[in-house]
Design a protein around this motif. Structure first.
Motif, mmCIF file in Angstrom:
data_model
loop_
_atom_site.group_PDB
_atom_site.id
_atom_site.type_symbol
_atom_site.label_atom_id
_atom_site.label_comp_id
_atom_site.label_asym_id
_atom_site.label_seq_id
_atom_site.Cartn_x
_atom_site.Cartn_y
_atom_site.Cartn_z
ATOM 1 N N LEU A 270 0.852 -1.182 0.000
ATOM 2 C CA LEU A 270 0.000 0.000 0.000
ATOM 3 C C LEU A 270 0.892 1.238 0.000
ATOM 4 C CD1 LEU A 270 -2.487 -1.146 2.788
ATOM 5 C CD2 LEU A 270 -2.565 -1.636 0.335
ATOM 6 N N PHE A 271 0.602 2.175 -0.876
ATOM 7 C CA PHE A 271 1.392 3.391 -1.025
ATOM 8 C C PHE A 271 0.484 4.612 -0.906
ATOM 9 C CE2 PHE A 271 3.500 0.091 -3.423
ATOM 10 C CZ PHE A 271 4.844 0.264 -3.133
ATOM 11 N N VAL A 272 0.887 5.562 -0.058
ATOM 12 C CA VAL A 272 0.184 6.839 0.044
ATOM 13 C C VAL A 272 1.220 7.940 -0.164
ATOM 14 C CG1 VAL A 272 -1.200 8.379 1.478
ATOM 15 C CG2 VAL A 272 -1.570 5.907 1.605
ATOM 16 N N PHE A 273 1.083 8.658 -1.263
ATOM 17 C CA PHE A 273 1.980 9.753 -1.609
ATOM 18 C C PHE A 273 1.449 11.031 -0.973
ATOM 19 C CE2 PHE A 273 2.438 6.527 -4.794
ATOM 20 C CZ PHE A 273 3.783 6.548 -5.130
ATOM 21 N N VAL B 256 -2.146 11.017 -3.473
ATOM 22 C CA VAL B 256 -2.351 9.856 -4.352
ATOM 23 C C VAL B 256 -2.157 8.599 -3.517
ATOM 24 C CG1 VAL B 256 -1.472 8.566 -6.341
ATOM 25 C CG2 VAL B 256 -1.489 11.047 -6.416
ATOM 26 N N CYS B 257 -2.971 7.580 -3.771
ATOM 27 C CA CYS B 257 -2.751 6.288 -3.119
ATOM 28 C C CYS B 257 -2.941 5.174 -4.147
ATOM 29 C CB CYS B 257 -3.666 6.101 -1.916
ATOM 30 S SG CYS B 257 -5.415 6.054 -2.295
ATOM 31 N N VAL B 258 -2.224 4.075 -3.904
ATOM 32 C CA VAL B 258 -2.286 2.950 -4.833
ATOM 33 C C VAL B 258 -1.831 1.687 -4.115
ATOM 34 C CG1 VAL B 258 0.059 3.275 -5.733
ATOM 35 C CG2 VAL B 258 -1.671 2.226 -7.186
ATOM 36 N N PHE C 95 4.393 7.027 1.990
ATOM 37 C CA PHE C 95 4.287 6.094 3.100
ATOM 38 C C PHE C 95 3.902 4.739 2.533
ATOM 39 C CE2 PHE C 95 3.676 10.140 5.188
ATOM 40 C CZ PHE C 95 4.396 9.992 6.361
ATOM 41 N N VAL C 96 4.507 3.689 3.068
ATOM 42 C CA VAL C 96 4.218 2.351 2.571
ATOM 43 C C VAL C 96 3.863 1.415 3.717
ATOM 44 C CG1 VAL C 96 5.698 2.639 0.552
ATOM 45 C CG2 VAL C 96 6.629 1.602 2.604
ATOM 46 N N ASN D 52 2.797 3.557 11.993
ATOM 47 C CA ASN D 52 2.695 2.191 11.478
ATOM 48 C C ASN D 52 3.192 2.043 10.048
ATOM 49 O OD1 ASN D 52 1.565 1.199 13.850
ATOM 50 N ND2 ASN D 52 -0.514 1.685 13.178
ATOM 51 N N TYR D 53 3.697 3.134 9.469
ATOM 52 C CA TYR D 53 4.077 3.120 8.067
ATOM 53 C C TYR D 53 5.549 3.502 7.899
ATOM 54 C CZ TYR D 53 -0.956 3.697 8.246
ATOM 55 O OH TYR D 53 -2.272 3.563 8.570
ATOM 56 N N LEU D 54 6.126 3.036 6.814
ATOM 57 C CA LEU D 54 7.504 3.415 6.488
ATOM 58 C C LEU D 54 7.460 4.613 5.535
ATOM 59 C CD1 LEU D 54 9.150 -0.064 5.808
ATOM 60 C CD2 LEU D 54 9.491 1.426 7.793
ATOM 61 N N PRO D 55 8.129 5.710 5.897
ATOM 62 C CA PRO D 55 8.164 6.873 5.007
ATOM 63 C C PRO D 55 9.451 6.895 4.179
ATOM 64 C CG PRO D 55 8.816 7.529 7.216
ATOM 65 C CD PRO D 55 8.544 6.040 7.252
ATOM 66 N N PHE D 56 9.299 7.125 2.885
ATOM 67 C CA PHE D 56 10.441 7.241 1.987
ATOM 68 C C PHE D 56 10.393 8.588 1.286
ATOM 69 C CE2 PHE D 56 9.805 2.664 2.328
ATOM 70 C CZ PHE D 56 11.093 2.234 2.600
#
Length: 134
Positions: free
Chosen positions: A22-25, A54-56, A84-85, A119-123
């Motif tokens: 799961l990706f949230v930009f 954006v999310c995908v 965030f993933v 709870n998410y990894l940020p890149f």
């Protein structure tokens, strides 16, 4: 230990059950009620609020290369500063479908909007893991 996007993909591929990612930009924005000090800090590249744009969801095999993910995000026309993933595990050797990811992805967007990001990894835009200050 995950320190890069590639580490994240490798970890997802090594899980006992297939994963859906799961990706949230998000874009950094300055809130309307920001103080002068917050404005100055934001202009130096710190602070602000992270706003999902954006999310995908994808399988690990669809996003092995961070640059490919970035290129796909550019096609949306939305500028972003951080992604965030998170990962969802499948069951019985079957990866979760996009339909199954829909609600968790919506919840992820909402929790990020509320500032609950632990709870998410940020890149960052280069695929490097980001350490966020609270």
């Amino acid at each position: 230990m995950i320190s890069s996007y590639q580490d994240f993909i490798s970890a997802a591929c090594q899980q006992p059950e297939p994963q859906r990612l799961l990706f949230v930009f998000c874009r950094a924005e300055l809130p309307d009620d920001a103080s002068e000090a917050e404005r100055q800090q934001f202009e130096r590249g710190d602070g602000g609020a992270l706003v999902p744009v954006v999310c995908v969801d994808k399988t690990p095999s669809q996003v092995t290369d961070f640059e490919d993910l970035c290129e796909e995000s550019r096609e949306t026309g939305q500028a972003w500063d951080m992604v965030f993933v998170a990962a969802m595990s499948g069951r019985g050797g079957i990866e979760p479908s996009s339909d199954e990811a829909s609600q968790p992805l919506s919840m992820m967007v909402e929790t990020i909007r509320l500032g609950y990001i632990g709870n998410y990894l940020p890149f960052d835009r280069d695929g490097a893991l980001v350490t966020l200050k609270h």
